[in-house]
Design a protein around this motif. Structure first.
Motif, PDB file in Angstrom:
ATOM      1  N   GLN A   4       0.956  -1.138   0.046  1.00  0.00           N
ATOM      2  CA  GLN A   4       0.035  -0.261  -0.004  1.00  0.00           C
ATOM      3  C   GLN A   4       0.960   1.454  -0.143  1.00  0.00           C
ATOM      4  N   ALA A   5       0.882   1.977  -1.005  1.00  0.00           N
ATOM      5  CA  ALA A   5       1.573   3.154  -1.296  1.00  0.00           C
ATOM      6  C   ALA A   5       0.709   4.369  -0.858  1.00  0.00           C
ATOM      7  N   SER A   6       1.500   5.392  -0.232  1.00  0.00           N
ATOM      8  CA  SER A   6       0.726   6.774   0.238  1.00  0.00           C
ATOM      9  C   SER A   6       1.793   7.747   0.334  1.00  0.00           C
ATOM     10  N   GLY A   7       1.307   8.918   0.313  1.00  0.00           N
ATOM     11  CA  GLY A   7       2.088  10.046   0.644  1.00  0.00           C
ATOM     12  C   GLY A   7       2.073  11.037  -0.521  1.00  0.00           C
ATOM     13  N   GLY A   8       1.462  10.539  -1.572  1.00  0.00           N
ATOM     14  CA  GLY A   8       1.781  11.644  -2.891  1.00  0.00           C
ATOM     15  C   GLY A   8       1.138  12.941  -2.695  1.00  0.00           C
ATOM     16  N   GLY A   9       1.041  14.021  -3.534  1.00  0.00           N
ATOM     17  CA  GLY A   9       0.337  14.964  -3.513  1.00  0.00           C
ATOM     18  C   GLY A   9       0.866  15.932  -4.444  1.00  0.00           C
ATOM     19  N   LEU A  10       0.473  17.057  -4.133  1.00  0.00           N
ATOM     20  CA  LEU A  10       1.009  18.449  -4.759  1.00  0.00           C
ATOM     21  C   LEU A  10       1.707  19.303  -4.227  1.00  0.00           C
ATOM     22  N   VAL A  11       2.913  19.556  -4.878  1.00  0.00           N
ATOM     23  CA  VAL A  11       4.086  20.513  -4.009  1.00  0.00           C
ATOM     24  C   VAL A  11       4.688  21.287  -5.169  1.00  0.00           C
ATOM     25  N   GLN A  12       5.219  22.413  -4.818  1.00  0.00           N
ATOM     26  CA  GLN A  12       5.857  23.335  -5.639  1.00  0.00           C
ATOM     27  C   GLN A  12       7.419  22.863  -5.711  1.00  0.00           C
ATOM     28  N   THR A  13       7.898  23.386  -6.942  1.00  0.00           N
ATOM     29  CA  THR A  13       9.244  23.078  -7.296  1.00  0.00           C
ATOM     30  C   THR A  13      10.212  23.475  -6.023  1.00  0.00           C
ATOM     31  N   GLY A  14      11.162  22.519  -5.806  1.00  0.00           N
ATOM     32  CA  GLY A  14      11.983  22.696  -4.545  1.00  0.00           C
ATOM     33  C   GLY A  14      11.390  22.032  -3.264  1.00  0.00           C
ATOM     34  N   GLY A  15      10.385  21.649  -3.419  1.00  0.00           N
ATOM     35  CA  GLY A  15       9.590  21.144  -2.133  1.00  0.00           C
ATOM     36  C   GLY A  15       9.850  19.738  -2.104  1.00  0.00           C
ATOM     37  N   SER A  16       9.328  19.241  -0.661  1.00  0.00           N
ATOM     38  CA  SER A  16       9.566  17.747  -0.118  1.00  0.00           C
ATOM     39  C   SER A  16       8.338  17.093  -0.070  1.00  0.00           C
ATOM     40  N   LEU A  17       8.401  15.664  -0.410  1.00  0.00           N
ATOM     41  CA  LEU A  17       7.404  14.772  -0.002  1.00  0.00           C
ATOM     42  C   LEU A  17       7.914  13.569   0.408  1.00  0.00           C
ATOM     43  N   ARG A  18       7.188  12.829   1.114  1.00  0.00           N
ATOM     44  CA  ARG A  18       7.548  11.472   1.863  1.00  0.00           C
ATOM     45  C   ARG A  18       6.533  10.457   1.380  1.00  0.00           C
ATOM     46  N   LEU A  19       6.930   9.647   0.523  1.00  0.00           N
ATOM     47  CA  LEU A  19       5.915   8.439   0.207  1.00  0.00           C
ATOM     48  C   LEU A  19       6.359   7.020   1.074  1.00  0.00           C
ATOM     49  N   SER A  20       5.329   6.664   1.272  1.00  0.00           N
ATOM     50  CA  SER A  20       5.449   5.253   2.265  1.00  0.00           C
ATOM     51  C   SER A  20       4.742   4.160   1.551  1.00  0.00           C
ATOM     52  N   CYS A  21       5.410   3.031   1.706  1.00  0.00           N
ATOM     53  CA  CYS A  21       4.840   1.693   1.167  1.00  0.00           C
ATOM     54  C   CYS A  21       4.811   0.663   2.537  1.00  0.00           C
ATOM     55  N   ALA A  22       3.542   0.357   2.859  1.00  0.00           N
ATOM     56  CA  ALA A  22       3.302  -0.410   3.974  1.00  0.00           C
ATOM     57  C   ALA A  22       2.811  -1.878   3.478  1.00  0.00           C
ATOM     58  N   SER A  23       3.023  -2.803   4.203  1.00  0.00           N
ATOM     59  CA  SER A  23       2.482  -4.273   4.032  1.00  0.00           C
ATOM     60  C   SER A  23       2.092  -4.688   5.244  1.00  0.00           C
ATOM     61  N   SER A  24       0.931  -5.469   5.606  1.00  0.00           N
ATOM     62  CA  SER A  24       0.653  -6.076   6.566  1.00  0.00           C
ATOM     63  C   SER A  24       1.219  -7.465   6.892  1.00  0.00           C
ATOM     64  N   GLY A  25       1.708  -7.986   5.788  1.00  0.00           N
ATOM     65  CA  GLY A  25       2.076  -9.352   5.757  1.00  0.00           C
ATOM     66  C   GLY A  25       3.667  -9.483   6.197  1.00  0.00           C
ATOM     67  N   ARG A  26       3.909 -10.418   7.098  1.00  0.00           N
ATOM     68  CA  ARG A  26       5.452 -10.769   7.483  1.00  0.00           C
ATOM     69  C   ARG A  26       6.178 -10.779   6.482  1.00  0.00           C
ATOM     70  N   ALA A  27       5.850 -11.566   5.335  1.00  0.00           N
ATOM     71  CA  ALA A  27       6.864 -11.704   4.310  1.00  0.00           C
ATOM     72  C   ALA A  27       7.424 -10.673   3.750  1.00  0.00           C
ATOM     73  N   PHE A  28       6.874  -9.307   4.065  1.00  0.00           N
ATOM     74  CA  PHE A  28       7.527  -8.076   3.404  1.00  0.00           C
ATOM     75  C   PHE A  28       8.863  -7.942   3.648  1.00  0.00           C
ATOM     76  N   ASN A  29       9.206  -8.256   4.920  1.00  0.00           N
ATOM     77  CA  ASN A  29      10.683  -8.179   5.248  1.00  0.00           C
ATOM     78  C   ASN A  29      11.588  -9.248   4.468  1.00  0.00           C
TER      79      ASN A  29
END
Length: 124
Positions: A4-29
Motif C-alpha cells: 500500500q503506497a501513500s504520501g503523494g500530493g501536489l508540491v511546488q518546485t523545490g519542495g519535499s514529499l514523503r512516500l510510504s509503502c506499507a504491508s501487513s504481511g510478515r513476508a514483506f521483510n
C-alpha cells in the motif's frame, strides 16, 4: 504480499514529499523493496530500492542526492523521502517488492509485487 503506497500530493518546485509503502504481511521483510515511477506516455522507471536487510540501497541517477529510501522492519514500511523536487519528478509512483537484489532490481520486470500508485505532482 500486498503493498500500500501513500504520501503523494501536489508540491511546488523545490519542495519535499514523503512516500510510504506499507504491508501487513510478515513476508514483506523477506523482499527487497523499491519505488518506480511512470509519467504520461513514458515507461515505468526505477527510482530507488533497498535490500531486505537494509544493508544496501540503489538510486537512479535522477534521484541520487535528492531522494532517500529507508526501511523500518518493525513497522513493515519503506519510506522514500523526496527533497528538492523538480517538475520532471511528476509521475505516478509505485512501490514494488522483489526477491532479487543487485543491478537486476532496477528492472520493473523483475518485481514480484506491485502496489497501487500514488500521484506526485510538482508545480513550477
Amino acid at each position: 504480499v500486498q503493498l500500500q503506497a501513500s504520501g503523494g500530493g501536489l508540491v511546488q518546485t523545490g519542495g519535499s514529499l514523503r512516500l510510504s509503502c506499507a504491508s501487513s504481511g510478515r513476508a514483506f521483510n523477506s523482499y527487497s523493496v523499491g519505488w518506480f515511477r511512470q509519467g504520461p506516455g513514458t515507461e515505468r522507471e526505477f527510482v530507488a530500492g533497498i535490500s531486505r536487510s537494509s544493508g544496501g540501497t540503489y538510486y537512479a541517477e535522477s534521484a541520487q542526492g535528492r531522494f532517500t529510501i529507508s526501511r523500518d522492519t518493525a513497522e513493515n514500511t519503506v519510506t522514500l523521502q523526496m527533497t528538492s523536487l523538480k517538475t520532471e519528478d511528476s509521475a505516478v509512483y509505485y512501490c514494488a517488492a522483489s526477491s532479487v537484489w543487485g543491478p537486476m532490481f532496477r528492472a520493473a520486470e523483475n518485481m514480484n509485487y506491485w502496489g497501487k500508485g500514488t500521484q506526485v505532482t510538482v508545480s513550477s
